[in-house]
Motif scaffolding. Structure first.
Motif, PDB file in Angstrom:
ATOM      1  N   ARG A  58      49.932  23.945  37.743  1.00  0.00           N
ATOM      2  CA  ARG A  58      48.731  24.030  38.575  1.00  0.00           C
ATOM      3  C   ARG A  58      47.554  23.398  37.833  1.00  0.00           C
ATOM      4  O   ARG A  58      47.635  23.078  36.650  1.00  0.00           O
ATOM      5  CB  ARG A  58      48.420  25.484  38.927  1.00  0.00           C
ATOM      6  N   GLY A  59      46.465  23.232  38.535  1.00  0.00           N
ATOM      7  CA  GLY A  59      45.303  22.593  37.943  1.00  0.00           C
ATOM      8  C   GLY A  59      44.393  23.572  37.226  1.00  0.00           C
ATOM      9  O   GLY A  59      44.185  24.693  37.695  1.00  0.00           O
ATOM     10  N   MET A  60      43.877  23.135  36.098  1.00  0.00           N
ATOM     11  CA  MET A  60      42.865  23.901  35.371  1.00  0.00           C
ATOM     12  C   MET A  60      41.550  23.133  35.474  1.00  0.00           C
ATOM     13  O   MET A  60      41.478  21.959  35.118  1.00  0.00           O
ATOM     14  CB  MET A  60      43.262  24.077  33.904  1.00  0.00           C
ATOM     15  N   ALA A  61      40.503  23.784  35.985  1.00  0.00           N
ATOM     16  CA  ALA A  61      39.197  23.149  36.141  1.00  0.00           C
ATOM     17  C   ALA A  61      38.335  23.487  34.928  1.00  0.00           C
ATOM     18  O   ALA A  61      37.960  24.648  34.724  1.00  0.00           O
ATOM     19  CB  ALA A  61      38.530  23.620  37.422  1.00  0.00           C
ATOM     20  N   VAL A  62      38.036  22.473  34.118  1.00  0.00           N
ATOM     21  CA  VAL A  62      37.159  22.657  32.968  1.00  0.00           C
ATOM     22  C   VAL A  62      35.731  22.471  33.457  1.00  0.00           C
ATOM     23  O   VAL A  62      35.309  21.357  33.793  1.00  0.00           O
ATOM     24  CB  VAL A  62      37.482  21.658  31.845  1.00  0.00           C
ATOM     25  N   VAL A  63      34.980  23.555  33.509  1.00  0.00           N
ATOM     26  CA  VAL A  63      33.605  23.482  34.004  1.00  0.00           C
ATOM     27  C   VAL A  63      32.618  23.216  32.882  1.00  0.00           C
ATOM     28  O   VAL A  63      31.447  22.914  33.133  1.00  0.00           O
ATOM     29  CB  VAL A  63      33.219  24.767  34.759  1.00  0.00           C
ATOM     30  N   GLY A  64      33.084  23.319  31.632  1.00  0.00           N
ATOM     31  CA  GLY A  64      32.223  23.013  30.502  1.00  0.00           C
ATOM     32  C   GLY A  64      32.901  23.355  29.193  1.00  0.00           C
ATOM     33  O   GLY A  64      33.984  23.965  29.170  1.00  0.00           O
TER      34      GLY A  64
ATOM     35  N   PRO B 137      28.100  23.967  39.433  1.00  0.00           N
ATOM     36  CA  PRO B 137      29.194  24.622  40.160  1.00  0.00           C
ATOM     37  C   PRO B 137      29.781  23.720  41.244  1.00  0.00           C
ATOM     38  O   PRO B 137      29.062  23.055  41.990  1.00  0.00           O
ATOM     39  CB  PRO B 137      28.503  25.848  40.759  1.00  0.00           C
ATOM     40  N   GLY B 138      31.111  23.679  41.260  1.00  0.00           N
ATOM     41  CA  GLY B 138      31.827  22.848  42.218  1.00  0.00           C
ATOM     42  C   GLY B 138      32.325  21.540  41.635  1.00  0.00           C
ATOM     43  O   GLY B 138      33.156  20.870  42.247  1.00  0.00           O
ATOM     44  N   PHE B 139      31.842  21.173  40.453  1.00  0.00           N
ATOM     45  CA  PHE B 139      32.302  19.955  39.781  1.00  0.00           C
ATOM     46  C   PHE B 139      33.026  20.332  38.483  1.00  0.00           C
ATOM     47  O   PHE B 139      32.639  21.306  37.805  1.00  0.00           O
ATOM     48  CB  PHE B 139      31.129  19.035  39.463  1.00  0.00           C
TER      49      PHE B 139
ATOM     50  N   TYR C 120      41.885  25.713  39.388  1.00  0.00           N
ATOM     51  CA  TYR C 120      41.449  24.649  40.298  1.00  0.00           C
ATOM     52  C   TYR C 120      41.635  25.078  41.746  1.00  0.00           C
ATOM     53  O   TYR C 120      42.676  25.614  42.138  1.00  0.00           O
ATOM     54  CB  TYR C 120      42.255  23.386  40.023  1.00  0.00           C
ATOM     55  N   ASN C 121      40.605  24.813  42.555  1.00  0.00           N
ATOM     56  CA  ASN C 121      40.628  25.111  43.979  1.00  0.00           C
ATOM     57  C   ASN C 121      40.290  23.817  44.715  1.00  0.00           C
ATOM     58  O   ASN C 121      39.158  23.336  44.642  1.00  0.00           O
ATOM     59  CB  ASN C 121      39.616  26.202  44.312  1.00  0.00           C
ATOM     60  N   ALA C 122      41.262  23.257  45.403  1.00  0.00           N
ATOM     61  CA  ALA C 122      41.072  21.956  46.052  1.00  0.00           C
ATOM     62  C   ALA C 122      39.949  21.980  47.081  1.00  0.00           C
ATOM     63  O   ALA C 122      39.312  20.948  47.340  1.00  0.00           O
ATOM     64  CB  ALA C 122      42.378  21.514  46.708  1.00  0.00           C
ATOM     65  N   SER C 123      39.683  23.145  47.685  1.00  0.00           N
ATOM     66  CA  SER C 123      38.631  23.222  48.700  1.00  0.00           C
ATOM     67  C   SER C 123      37.249  23.404  48.078  1.00  0.00           C
ATOM     68  O   SER C 123      36.239  23.354  48.797  1.00  0.00           O
ATOM     69  CB  SER C 123      38.912  24.386  49.654  1.00  0.00           C
ATOM     70  N   TYR C 124      37.204  23.598  46.764  1.00  0.00           N
ATOM     71  CA  TYR C 124      35.917  23.874  46.107  1.00  0.00           C
ATOM     72  C   TYR C 124      35.575  22.842  45.032  1.00  0.00           C
ATOM     73  O   TYR C 124      34.444  22.360  44.972  1.00  0.00           O
ATOM     74  CB  TYR C 124      35.968  25.272  45.489  1.00  0.00           C
ATOM     75  N   HIS C 125      36.541  22.499  44.207  1.00  0.00           N
ATOM     76  CA  HIS C 125      36.251  21.638  43.062  1.00  0.00           C
ATOM     77  C   HIS C 125      36.330  20.157  43.413  1.00  0.00           C
ATOM     78  O   HIS C 125      37.257  19.724  44.116  1.00  0.00           O
ATOM     79  CB  HIS C 125      37.243  21.905  41.921  1.00  0.00           C
ATOM     80  N   GLN C 126      35.378  19.403  42.909  1.00  0.00           N
ATOM     81  CA  GLN C 126      35.440  17.945  42.929  1.00  0.00           C
ATOM     82  C   GLN C 126      35.691  17.469  41.495  1.00  0.00           C
ATOM     83  O   GLN C 126      34.982  17.879  40.564  1.00  0.00           O
ATOM     84  CB  GLN C 126      34.135  17.340  43.455  1.00  0.00           C
TER      85      GLN C 126
ATOM     86  N   GLY D 276      23.541  18.547  41.669  1.00  0.00           N
ATOM     87  CA  GLY D 276      24.447  19.459  42.359  1.00  0.00           C
ATOM     88  C   GLY D 276      23.766  20.134  43.531  1.00  0.00           C
ATOM     89  O   GLY D 276      22.985  19.518  44.276  1.00  0.00           O
ATOM     90  N   ASP D 277      24.002  21.438  43.667  1.00  0.00           N
ATOM     91  CA  ASP D 277      23.511  22.224  44.808  1.00  0.00           C
ATOM     92  C   ASP D 277      22.071  22.656  44.574  1.00  0.00           C
ATOM     93  O   ASP D 277      21.696  23.106  43.482  1.00  0.00           O
ATOM     94  CB  ASP D 277      24.412  23.452  44.991  1.00  0.00           C
TER      95      ASP D 277
END
Length: 890
Positions: A218-224, A325-327, A727-733, A849-850
């Motif tokens: 699965r995907g791991m989203a590194v936010v920082g 958030p989201g990237f 990682y959440n495909a509907s949230y992360h870019q 971002g937002d």
């Protein structure tokens, strides 16, 4: 299909290839304790030999050379300590793998074997090997962390329409929407002595097992992430001050199970892979050892690797490395992390401690531009700017001559290093001549490079004068010139206008004839020649094309003729003016390069030569200001080419080695100002320091300065803390990374400013400011901008955006999209006292971002022209400053 063998049988294994990924689709059970896979590699690129030296690395144990795979297999199956073996028929090398990781990939000529059944003695089978099916523990579910940032709170640079970012943005990673967890990774040890550079690719390290298990498949989203440099102690990690070990920059790679790392050792400065990899690296690469990533699933839905490196210099600890958030930087099935740090040891062992103390400068080379030790401005070491030292040689692609006239324009040599290297080329290419080099700033000496002879011992004095405005003339007030060289024979010429005498000394083998013809490069030039036969008799001739020509009237007097060690030396004298038009006339003015031909025969009497060769003798003034050494047909500024070579001293601790191709290239305006400024970094001939002169284990001291404190090595680690979430495909870019430079393209010199210096201005408080500009094309919607520059000179970088329709993009015609001003330590703005060293910087990034987090939406740069303005403090000069923009976009 590939063959699959058990100890008592064999079978066929079906391999499916889809999108470049090799996978094991089905395999019937095979009997026996062991299973072997042909053309399968369970080592990836980790097994291997560096420069012919094979040694254990991580979980891999090198067994040695074996005749075949069966012999390698036998070493493993007969040992209680081995459960996986790998054999290469290409190299005949045999390896064991000790971590139990069985995940082979296709590898031609590679065999891999593993234990597929457990033994009565309790040795477990290898999970995934043949019949072995070990229960796989369920990964621990993701649980958001409540821990604070490792380094404390960070500062952001507000964008023009995002002034509330600092107050609304979740600076503490734990406050990210959806929650985050963290894990720490340490580099292998970094070890250095004072003045040494540490810049090499370090072996990869495994990620924590729970992280690997949790994100497997699965995907791991590194936010920082956060970074520190630490010593490991019994009481925990202790940060190493940045004024002890300066981080020039770092690069790093995280790979997943569908990617692999390969260690590259280059074959010298001309290895074509260096240029190929440097194009991709942006910030340069170490020429000692470099790791590259191989993507085995290029069409995978998610990235199989990621590189981490923005804000990656002296600012790296207290600069924010993260996304709104989201990237995120997303990676599937992460397994390993590899670091390539570039560190410079500036620790004064006598006056500084390792837990944080006032900076005290240690020994520095003469070319250091840092403030003098003890002054109020002495907050940093001149070493961190990588000055060129006398341990470095410039190997410039150029030719030179000597003249009694001053050099004109670009023919004037601009640096001491080029001057001294030109002297080697002209006077000492064959060795044996003593060169006495010195650098001065003297308005009474000619500008650039001069050389003069010494009649007493035959040595040559070479002087570089840094005052380019000097009007002193070359070769004034002299009556003697002298020159000596060795080609097929030895030739020395001494001219004295006060006595109207030329003294010529020829040395050649006894028993055969030898001779020299002056002011010629071939016999067809018809030169005046001196021939010495096998018995020592001397004659003079006018040579002809492929003919001995005609004998001339005698004009020389034999002063002496001696034989020693198989060579005859003949000393001759004659007036400067030739006896006839066929006799050469010597002169002490004009071009002091005297071309000649020389030859050796096969017998005592003049006949067809055994060997012949053209050569050149440089005649230097004895006394006076010396002759000018000038470049011949020099290329335009910015087009000079060559290499830098590190020369070891006799000190055993000096272990640096390497020849580095000079790759800096400055573009014309409006792309960059540097070419118009004639910035020294643009051309190898004028280069005075920076990253190109700063490679692994180079000492940044001069050759006559010993490395001090050799009994006190500094040992520490880089520590990375990654903040991640599923990682959440509907949230992360997923963000991508690019770099834009406005220098060469990365580094440049900041001059010590003065009135009339291009780019210089003075503030009301008396501070000199140096400014450069650059214009270029954009790409993508920006989500983060890290403007990389160095303490102690960096003041600001500002980026503007213009429509393509605007002819000239600048601060007036464009809109400001990001302005970053570094935060200096010691000013009360850094909240972490451990990382608040005076004079060093944090670089607050711009984020997009937002609006809920105080941010502007990502700014689109595709199809736009961008313009950047960089300012620096120029009260002192600085080598190797950077104007490098590390950008993330979607």
């Amino acid at each position: 299909e590939v063959e699959f063998r058990g100890r008592r049988g064999k079978m066929k294994l079906t391999i499916a290839v889809a999108f470049g990924v090799v996978g094991l689709i089905s395999a019937a059970p095979a009997p026996g304790e062991w299973a072997t896979f042909e053309n399968m590699n369970d080592c990836g690129t980790a097994c291997g030999c560096d420069s012919g030296q094979c040694k254990d690395s991580g979980p891999f144990k090198y067994i040695g050379v074996k005749d075949n795979s069966a012999d390698c297999e036998a070493t493993c199956t007969s040992s209680a300590n081995c459960s996986i073996w790998i054999y290469s028929s290409n190299t005949q090398h045999c390896w064991w793998r000790g971590d139990g990781d069985w995940s082979p990939i296709a590898g031609k000529g590679i065999s891999s074997g593993c234990r597929q059944t457990s033994t009565q003695a309790g040795q477990a089978c290898i999970n995934g090997c043949g019949q072995c099916v070990s229960p796989t523990p369920q990964p621990v579910p993701f649980k958001p962390s409540t821990a604070d940032n490792m380094n404390g709170d960070y500062i952001l640079s507000p964008t023009p329409n995002g002034p509330d970012a600092q107050s609304k943005y979740p600076i503490n990673f734990k406050d990210m929407p959806g929650g985050v967890e963290y894990f720490d990774v340490y580099s292998p040890p970094i070890t250095s002595l004072y003045s040494q550079v540490f810049w090499t690719g370090l072996p990869p390290v495994d990620l924590p097992a729970d992280i690997v298990a949790r994100y497997n498949g699965r995907g791991m989203a590194v936010v920082g992430f956060e970074v520190d440099q630490v010593r490991k102690t019994p009481d925990g990690d202790v940060s190493v001050p940045i004024n002890v070990a300066y981080n020039h920059h770092f690069e790093s790679n995280m790979v997943g199970k569908k990617s692999s790392l390969e260690k590259i050792v280059f074959d010298g400065p001309n290895d074509p892979r260096i240029a190929e990899f440097e194009k991709k690296a942006g910030h340069g690469i170490p020429h000692h050892a470099h790791y590259i990533v191989h993507d085995h699933a290029p069409n995978n839905a998610l990235p199989t690797s990621q590189g981490f490196g923005a804000g990656n210099g002296g600012e790296y600890r207290m600069s924010y490395h993260g996304f709104a958030p989201g990237f995120a930087q997303v990676i599937e099935s992460p397994t390993q992390f590899q670091m390539t740090p570039m560190q410079i040891d500036t620790w004064n062992r006598d006056h500084m401690n390792l837990t944080g103390s006032k900076f005290v400068q240690g020994l520095v080379p003469r070319n250091s531009w840092a403030p003098p030790t003890g002054s109020a401005d002495s907050l940093y070491s001149g070493l961190l700017e990588c000055p060129m030292t006398t341990r470095m040689r410039k190997l410039i692609d150029a030719s030179y001559n000597v003249s009694t006239s001053n050099c004109v324009g670009d023919a004037t040599i601009a640096t001491a290093s080029e001057c001294f290297e030109a002297a080697v080329k002209i006077f000492n290419a064959a060795g044996g001549v003593t060169l006495r080099n010195s650098a001065v700033s003297d308005a009474n000496k000619p500008a650039g490079c001069t050389a003069s002879g010494t009649a007493a011992d035959g040595s040559i004095t070479v002087v570089f004068n840094a005052i380019s405005s000097s009007t002193a003339q070359c070769s004034d007030s002299f009556t003697q010139t002298a020159g000596e060289t060795t080609s097929l024979i030895g030739v020395m010429v001494e001219l004295d206008s006060s006595t109207d005498k030329a003294t010529i000394t020829l040395t050649g083998p006894t028993g055969v004839w030898f001779g020299a013809g002056f002011n010629a490069q071939a016999m067809k030039d018809g030169p005046w020649a001196i021939i010495v036969d096998g018995s020592g008799m001397v004659t003079e001739r006018k040579l002809a094309d492929q003919s001995p020509g005609t004998q001339l009237a005698k004009s020389v007097t034999v002063v002496s003729s001696t034989v020693a060690n198989g060579n005859r030396t003949v000393v001759l004298s004659r007036p400067l003016k030739g006896l006839t038009a066929d006799h050469y006339t010597f002169s002490l003015t004009g071009d002091l390069n005297l071309p000649f031909i020389n030859a050796i025969g096969v017998g005592p009497a003049l006949a067809f030569h055994k060997s012949k060769m053209p050569a050149t003798l440089s005649l230097l003034p004895v006394g006076g200001s010396g002759a000018c050494v000038c470049a011949v047909a020099p290329p335009a500024f910015g087009d000079g080419t060559g290499k830098l070579q590190y020369v070891q001293t006799d000190q055993k601790e000096d272990i640096g080695v390497g020849t580095i191709s000079f790759g800096n290239k400055c573009a014309a305006q409006p792309r960059s100002d540097l070419l118009a400024m004639k910035n020294p970094t643009c051309d190898v001939r004028t280069y005075t320091g920076g990253q190109t002169a700063c490679h692994h284990m180079f000492s940044l001291l001069d050759a006559d300065q010993e490395i001090p404190w050799v009994d006190q090595p500094l040992v520490y680690h880089q520590k990375f803390r990654f903040w991640v979430q599923p990682y959440n495909a509907s949230y992360h870019q997923t963000v991508s990374r690019t770099t834009w430079g406005i220098a060469s393209p990365v580094e440049y010199d900041v001059p010590k400013c003065a009135d009339g210096v291009m780019g210089c201005s003075k503030n009301a408080d008396g501070t000199w400011i140096h400014t450069i500009h650059g214009t270029y094309g954009g790409n993508g919607k920006l989500v983060a901008a890290h403007f990389h520059c160095h303490a102690p000179t960096c003041l600001s970088m500002k980026m503007y955006r213009c429509n393509k329709s605007i002819e000239v993009c600048n601060s007036t015609t464009g809109e400001l999209i990001c302005a970053e001003m570094p935060v200096y330590g010691g000013t009360g703005k850094i909240v972490n006292p451990v990382m608040d060293e005076a004079g060093y910087i944090a670089q607050p990034p711009c984020l997009w971002g937002d609006a809920a987090f105080g941010l502007e939406e990502p700014v689109d740069t595709t199809g736009y022209t961008l313009h950047t303005i960089k300012t620096s403090n120029a009260n002192y000069g600085h080598h190797g400053e950077m104007a490098w923009q590390q950008m993330f976009y979607v």
